[in-house]
Design a protein around this motif. Structure first.
Motif, PDB file in Angstrom:
ATOM      1  N   ASP A   1      27.947  41.834  44.714  1.00  0.00           N
ATOM      2  CA  ASP A   1      29.145  41.222  45.266  1.00  0.00           C
ATOM      3  C   ASP A   1      29.768  40.265  44.248  1.00  0.00           C
ATOM      4  O   ASP A   1      30.980  40.251  44.069  1.00  0.00           O
ATOM      5  CB  ASP A   1      28.815  40.500  46.569  1.00  0.00           C
TER       6      ASP A   1
ATOM      7  N   ARG B   1      31.569  42.245  41.539  1.00  0.00           N
ATOM      8  CA  ARG B   1      32.872  42.736  41.992  1.00  0.00           C
ATOM      9  C   ARG B   1      33.903  41.617  42.032  1.00  0.00           C
ATOM     10  O   ARG B   1      35.059  41.804  41.667  1.00  0.00           O
ATOM     11  CB  ARG B   1      32.756  43.371  43.379  1.00  0.00           C
ATOM     12  N   MET B   2      33.457  40.445  42.476  1.00  0.00           N
ATOM     13  CA  MET B   2      34.367  39.307  42.549  1.00  0.00           C
ATOM     14  C   MET B   2      34.824  38.901  41.143  1.00  0.00           C
ATOM     15  O   MET B   2      36.004  38.642  40.917  1.00  0.00           O
ATOM     16  CB  MET B   2      33.699  38.120  43.242  1.00  0.00           C
TER      17      MET B   2
ATOM     18  N   ALA C   1      34.977  40.817  38.476  1.00  0.00           N
ATOM     19  CA  ALA C   1      35.874  41.868  37.979  1.00  0.00           C
ATOM     20  C   ALA C   1      37.258  41.721  38.601  1.00  0.00           C
ATOM     21  O   ALA C   1      38.278  41.873  37.911  1.00  0.00           O
ATOM     22  CB  ALA C   1      35.296  43.244  38.288  1.00  0.00           C
ATOM     23  N   SER C   2      37.313  41.415  39.885  1.00  0.00           N
ATOM     24  CA  SER C   2      38.590  41.230  40.569  1.00  0.00           C
ATOM     25  C   SER C   2      39.336  40.021  40.019  1.00  0.00           C
ATOM     26  O   SER C   2      40.558  40.072  39.795  1.00  0.00           O
ATOM     27  CB  SER C   2      38.357  41.076  42.071  1.00  0.00           C
ATOM     28  N   LEU C   3      38.616  38.931  39.765  1.00  0.00           N
ATOM     29  CA  LEU C   3      39.245  37.732  39.209  1.00  0.00           C
ATOM     30  C   LEU C   3      39.783  37.992  37.806  1.00  0.00           C
ATOM     31  O   LEU C   3      40.865  37.522  37.449  1.00  0.00           O
ATOM     32  CB  LEU C   3      38.260  36.563  39.197  1.00  0.00           C
ATOM     33  N   LYS C   4      39.039  38.743  37.013  1.00  0.00           N
ATOM     34  CA  LYS C   4      39.511  39.085  35.667  1.00  0.00           C
ATOM     35  C   LYS C   4      40.798  39.911  35.746  1.00  0.00           C
ATOM     36  O   LYS C   4      41.741  39.679  34.996  1.00  0.00           O
ATOM     37  CB  LYS C   4      38.440  39.856  34.899  1.00  0.00           C
ATOM     38  N   GLU C   5      40.832  40.862  36.661  1.00  0.00           N
ATOM     39  CA  GLU C   5      42.023  41.690  36.834  1.00  0.00           C
ATOM     40  C   GLU C   5      43.207  40.838  37.294  1.00  0.00           C
ATOM     41  O   GLU C   5      44.323  40.966  36.768  1.00  0.00           O
ATOM     42  CB  GLU C   5      41.753  42.797  37.854  1.00  0.00           C
ATOM     43  N   ASP C   6      42.963  39.946  38.253  1.00  0.00           N
ATOM     44  CA  ASP C   6      44.029  39.057  38.727  1.00  0.00           C
ATOM     45  C   ASP C   6      44.547  38.169  37.599  1.00  0.00           C
ATOM     46  O   ASP C   6      45.755  37.952  37.459  1.00  0.00           O
ATOM     47  CB  ASP C   6      43.537  38.189  39.885  1.00  0.00           C
ATOM     48  N   THR C   7      43.631  37.662  36.786  1.00  0.00           N
ATOM     49  CA  THR C   7      44.020  36.808  35.663  1.00  0.00           C
ATOM     50  C   THR C   7      44.884  37.573  34.667  1.00  0.00           C
ATOM     51  O   THR C   7      45.887  37.051  34.169  1.00  0.00           O
ATOM     52  CB  THR C   7      42.765  36.251  34.959  1.00  0.00           C
ATOM     53  N   GLU C   8      44.535  38.822  34.391  1.00  0.00           N
ATOM     54  CA  GLU C   8      45.328  39.639  33.476  1.00  0.00           C
ATOM     55  C   GLU C   8      46.737  39.866  34.021  1.00  0.00           C
ATOM     56  O   GLU C   8      47.720  39.809  33.281  1.00  0.00           O
ATOM     57  CB  GLU C   8      44.640  40.977  33.223  1.00  0.00           C
TER      58      GLU C   8
END
Length: 53
Positions: free
Chosen positions: A8, A11-12, A14-21
């Motif tokens: 979990d 995944r969180m 990875a999601s934060l990295k994507e949001d930051t990008e």
């Protein structure tokens, strides 16, 4: 074997990295637009005939 919390958290992250990008790309576009506006020539102002009253 990874436990549920580790998966979990992964995944969180990875999601934060994507949001930051996505946010960084948006800020970059805004900065580019601001720089473009600063470099654009200023249109000449037309005199307002009503202001002579």
């Amino acid at each position: 074997m990874l436990n549920f919390l580790e998966m979990d958290a992964g995944r969180m992250i990875a999601s934060l990295k994507e949001d930051t990008e996505i946010i960084e790309a948006g800020l970059s576009r805004l900065n580019d637009q601001r720089e473009e506006q600063e470099l654009a020539p200023t249109p000449l102002r037309q005199p307002n005939p009503q202001s002579r009253q």
